[in-house]
Scaffold this motif. Structure first.
Motif, PDB file in Angstrom:
ATOM      1  N   GLY A 183       0.882  -1.300   0.102  1.00 20.05           N
ATOM      2  CA  GLY A 183      -0.088   0.164  -0.066  1.00 20.05           C
ATOM      3  C   GLY A 183       0.915   1.338   0.061  1.00 20.05           C
ATOM      4  N   HIS A 184       1.843   1.168   0.862  1.00 22.52           N
ATOM      5  CA  HIS A 184       2.866   2.672   0.987  1.00 22.52           C
ATOM      6  C   HIS A 184       3.250   2.498  -0.757  1.00 22.52           C
ATOM      7  N   ALA A 185       3.862   1.323  -1.186  1.00 22.07           N
ATOM      8  CA  ALA A 185       4.358   1.676  -2.529  1.00 22.07           C
ATOM      9  C   ALA A 185       3.650   2.111  -3.704  1.00 22.07           C
ATOM     10  N   ILE A 186       2.161   1.486  -3.564  1.00 19.99           N
ATOM     11  CA  ILE A 186       1.281   1.807  -4.475  1.00 19.99           C
ATOM     12  C   ILE A 186       0.753   3.578  -4.183  1.00 19.99           C
ATOM     13  N   THR A 187       0.696   4.025  -3.065  1.00 15.23           N
ATOM     14  CA  THR A 187       0.461   5.102  -2.709  1.00 15.23           C
ATOM     15  C   THR A 187       1.501   6.011  -3.253  1.00 15.23           C
ATOM     16  N   LEU A 188       2.754   5.852  -3.278  1.00 22.99           N
ATOM     17  CA  LEU A 188       3.890   6.565  -3.827  1.00 22.99           C
ATOM     18  C   LEU A 188       3.872   6.497  -5.121  1.00 22.99           C
ATOM     19  N   LEU A 189       3.803   5.594  -5.858  1.00 22.32           N
ATOM     20  CA  LEU A 189       4.102   5.357  -7.045  1.00 22.32           C
ATOM     21  C   LEU A 189       3.001   5.412  -8.303  1.00 22.32           C
ATOM     22  N   ASN A 190       1.652   5.234  -7.623  1.00 20.35           N
ATOM     23  CA  ASN A 190       0.552   5.376  -8.554  1.00 20.35           C
ATOM     24  C   ASN A 190       0.625   4.458  -9.802  1.00 20.35           C
ATOM     25  N   PRO A 191       0.947   3.118  -9.528  1.00 20.53           N
ATOM     26  CA  PRO A 191       0.873   2.407 -10.862  1.00 20.53           C
ATOM     27  C   PRO A 191      -0.306   1.804 -11.359  1.00 20.53           C
ATOM     28  N   ASP A 192      -0.255   1.723 -12.716  1.00 18.18           N
ATOM     29  CA  ASP A 192      -1.465   0.930 -13.248  1.00 18.18           C
ATOM     30  C   ASP A 192      -1.504  -0.462 -13.261  1.00 18.18           C
ATOM     31  N   ARG A 193      -0.689  -0.971 -13.046  1.00 18.31           N
ATOM     32  CA  ARG A 193      -0.278  -2.516 -12.828  1.00 18.31           C
ATOM     33  C   ARG A 193       0.163  -2.896 -11.637  1.00 18.31           C
ATOM     34  N   LEU A 244      -5.615   0.518 -10.844  1.00 20.73           N
ATOM     35  CA  LEU A 244      -4.829  -0.274 -10.436  1.00 20.73           C
ATOM     36  C   LEU A 244      -5.445  -1.824 -11.014  1.00 20.73           C
ATOM     37  N   THR A 245      -4.867  -2.439 -11.752  1.00 19.58           N
ATOM     38  CA  THR A 245      -5.181  -3.776 -12.087  1.00 19.58           C
ATOM     39  C   THR A 245      -4.098  -4.716 -11.490  1.00 19.58           C
ATOM     40  N   ILE A 246      -4.345  -5.781 -10.794  1.00 17.04           N
ATOM     41  CA  ILE A 246      -3.487  -6.509 -10.180  1.00 17.04           C
ATOM     42  C   ILE A 246      -3.106  -7.952 -10.808  1.00 17.04           C
ATOM     43  N   THR A 247      -2.270  -8.308 -11.313  1.00 19.40           N
ATOM     44  CA  THR A 247      -2.131  -9.660 -12.044  1.00 19.40           C
ATOM     45  C   THR A 247      -0.986 -10.325 -11.458  1.00 19.40           C
ATOM     46  N   ALA A 248      -1.143 -11.674 -12.018  1.00 16.82           N
ATOM     47  CA  ALA A 248       0.023 -12.750 -11.534  1.00 16.82           C
ATOM     48  C   ALA A 248       1.185 -12.752 -12.540  1.00 16.82           C
ATOM     49  N   ALA A 249       2.427 -12.825 -12.276  1.00 12.36           N
ATOM     50  CA  ALA A 249       3.475 -13.042 -13.146  1.00 12.36           C
ATOM     51  C   ALA A 249       3.312 -14.139 -14.027  1.00 12.36           C
ATOM     52  N   GLU A 250       3.675 -13.868 -15.388  1.00  8.17           N
ATOM     53  CA  GLU A 250       3.582 -15.133 -16.322  1.00  8.17           C
ATOM     54  C   GLU A 250       4.540 -15.784 -16.913  1.00  8.17           C
ATOM     55  N   LEU A 251       5.957 -15.041 -16.813  1.00 11.17           N
ATOM     56  CA  LEU A 251       6.916 -15.576 -17.677  1.00 11.17           C
ATOM     57  C   LEU A 251       7.787 -16.639 -17.058  1.00 11.17           C
ATOM     58  N   GLY A 252       7.436 -16.863 -15.688  1.00 13.72           N
ATOM     59  CA  GLY A 252       8.221 -17.791 -14.813  1.00 13.72           C
ATOM     60  C   GLY A 252       9.599 -17.784 -14.964  1.00 13.72           C
ATOM     61  N   ASP A 253      10.562 -18.852 -15.128  1.00 16.51           N
ATOM     62  CA  ASP A 253      11.981 -18.781 -15.131  1.00 16.51           C
ATOM     63  C   ASP A 253      12.517 -18.002 -16.291  1.00 16.51           C
ATOM     64  N   ASP A 254      11.773 -17.628 -16.989  1.00 15.29           N
ATOM     65  CA  ASP A 254      12.249 -16.773 -18.364  1.00 15.29           C
ATOM     66  C   ASP A 254      12.292 -15.318 -18.283  1.00 15.29           C
ATOM     67  N   ALA A 255      11.497 -14.853 -17.084  1.00 20.84           N
ATOM     68  CA  ALA A 255      11.452 -13.456 -17.196  1.00 20.84           C
ATOM     69  C   ALA A 255      12.733 -12.752 -16.723  1.00 20.84           C
ATOM     70  N   GLY A 256      13.701 -13.614 -15.981  1.00 22.36           N
ATOM     71  CA  GLY A 256      14.964 -12.954 -15.727  1.00 22.36           C
ATOM     72  C   GLY A 256      15.673 -12.545 -16.850  1.00 22.36           C
ATOM     73  N   TRP A 257      16.067 -13.427 -17.580  1.00 20.66           N
ATOM     74  CA  TRP A 257      16.867 -13.438 -19.047  1.00 20.66           C
ATOM     75  C   TRP A 257      16.220 -12.479 -19.951  1.00 20.66           C
ATOM     76  N   ILE A 258      14.903 -12.541 -20.164  1.00 14.89           N
ATOM     77  CA  ILE A 258      14.169 -11.814 -21.116  1.00 14.89           C
ATOM     78  C   ILE A 258      14.316 -10.048 -20.702  1.00 14.89           C
ATOM     79  N   GLY A 259      14.093  -9.931 -19.424  1.00 18.98           N
ATOM     80  CA  GLY A 259      14.318  -8.503 -18.773  1.00 18.98           C
ATOM     81  C   GLY A 259      15.641  -8.023 -19.063  1.00 18.98           C
ATOM     82  N   ALA A 260      16.485  -8.663 -18.685  1.00 19.38           N
ATOM     83  CA  ALA A 260      17.941  -8.159 -18.387  1.00 19.38           C
ATOM     84  C   ALA A 260      18.360  -8.119 -20.184  1.00 19.38           C
ATOM     85  N   ALA A 261      17.752  -8.979 -20.949  1.00 23.62           N
ATOM     86  CA  ALA A 261      18.009  -8.723 -22.409  1.00 23.62           C
ATOM     87  C   ALA A 261      17.531  -7.230 -22.864  1.00 23.62           C
ATOM     88  N   HIS A 262      16.248  -7.107 -22.621  1.00 23.34           N
ATOM     89  CA  HIS A 262      15.634  -5.840 -22.974  1.00 23.34           C
ATOM     90  C   HIS A 262      16.176  -4.456 -22.342  1.00 23.34           C
TER      91      HIS A 262
END
Ligand SMILES: [Zn+2]
Length: 320
Positions: free
Chosen positions: A249-259, A293-311
């Motif tokens: 809640g503190h983080a959301i109040t500070l950052l106002n994310p949409d996801r 705010l929409t709240i979702t579950a992570a989708e990429l599993g073990d691939d998220a780290g390398w994909i994000g680092a590459a991007h």
């Protein structure tokens, strides 16, 4: 044709893969067991980068992004502390860049920051602009994407939501970071497991011990199963949901994310805890923040780290 490489240095494996015009090309997984010195990991990573880029033009400049479970010290690839690897004050980015040669520039990112950016580009954060990603695993990590860019912070430590304080004073729980009262010290997987075992060993809930087949085998999933019927599990989950929601809640109040992207083993294995945490946010976040705010579950599993680092590397973030 543009090439970029993503590397994920996890607790047990090194994963390396290339993106060629955004599409996956080649993937390598190597166990880290027995190869945990800086030199050994540099060699392992360099060999894997060479393998996945074997088909690239010889003159192509190929950025390499590395996600690692670590507290970083700057935006120049220095790792302050990597608990899994036993590293402290290691100039990993420059070492890997020197080993790889002029073709490759290297960016080093906190693992959850890399995951957050991967989910933003290609996973549960797709289509959003301001994304807060929080993983509750052994510890609690986070990553902030604001206006489409990763927020790194002055020493590349932005997003460390696990160390937001939810308690103060001499009775506040000690955290692995050296501080007291961090939310990770209450609801992080390691702290949570210790608390569950301690309370069950003291006789808190025989039904959970029976279902788990012993105190030592009990995990948050067992508490989640019992939360609807057993008063102890119900009370523990309400307390944990309130603690986690306070930090979120503190983080959301500070950052106002949409996801808000929630992931990690603890929440994935404890749907009731997740649902109560989300419900508790309503009382902690102003309506103007909660509405978009929409709240979702992570989708990429073990691939998220390398994909994000590459991007991140492809965008030139913190390259050395
Ligand atoms: Zn802490």
């Amino acid at each position: 044709v543009t090439w970029v490489v993503g590397v994920d240095i996890g607790g047990t494996n090194l994963r390396v893969a290339a993106l060629v015009d955004g599409a996956r090309a080649g993937a390598v997984r190597r166990p880290l067991a027995g190869a945990r010195t800086v030199e050994a990991v540099v060699e392992l990573a360099a060999a894997a980068v060479a393998e996945v880029t074997a088909g690239a033009p010889a003159d192509a400049a190929i950025p390499v992004g590395v996600g690692v479970a670590a507290m970083l010290a700057d935006r120049r690839g220095t790792i302050a502390v990597a608990p899994n690897l036993g590293w402290r004050d290691v100039a990993f980015g420059p070492a890997l860049a020197a080993r790889l040669g002029d073709r490759h520039r290297v960016g080093v990112y906190n693992d959850v920051n890399a995951i957050a950016f991967g989910e933003f580009v290609a996973g549960a954060g797709r289509g959003a602009r301001d994304v807060l990603t929080v993983f509750v695993g052994t510890g609690i990590g986070g990553g902030i994407v604001a206006d489409g860019a990763l927020i790194e912070g002055a020493t590349n430590c932005a997003g460390e939501i696990g160390h937001l304080k939810i308690a103060r004073g001499p009775d506040a729980a000690r955290c692995g970071c050296g501080g007291r009262g961090c939310v990770e010290a209450y609801v992080g997987g390691a702290a949570l497991l210790a608390r569950i075992h301690r309370e069950l060993a003291a006789g808190a809930c025989p039904a959970v011990v029976a279902a788990a087949g012993g105190v030592a085998a009990a995990h948050p999933g067992h508490v989640d199963d019992a939360a609807a019927t057993e008063p102890w599990a119900d009370a523990l989950w309400t307390a944990c949901a309130d603690d986690l929601a306070l930090a979120l809640g503190h983080a959301i109040t500070l950052l106002n994310p949409d996801r808000l992207v929630l992931g990690g083993g603890v929440l994935a294995g404890a749907p009731r805890l997740r649902a109560r945490t989300v419900a508790a946010l309503d009382a902690l976040v102003p309506e103007a923040h909660r509405r978009p705010l929409t709240i979702t579950a992570a989708e990429l599993g073990d691939d998220a780290g390398w994909i994000g680092a590459a991007h991140l590397a492809a965008r030139g973030v913190s390259l050395v």
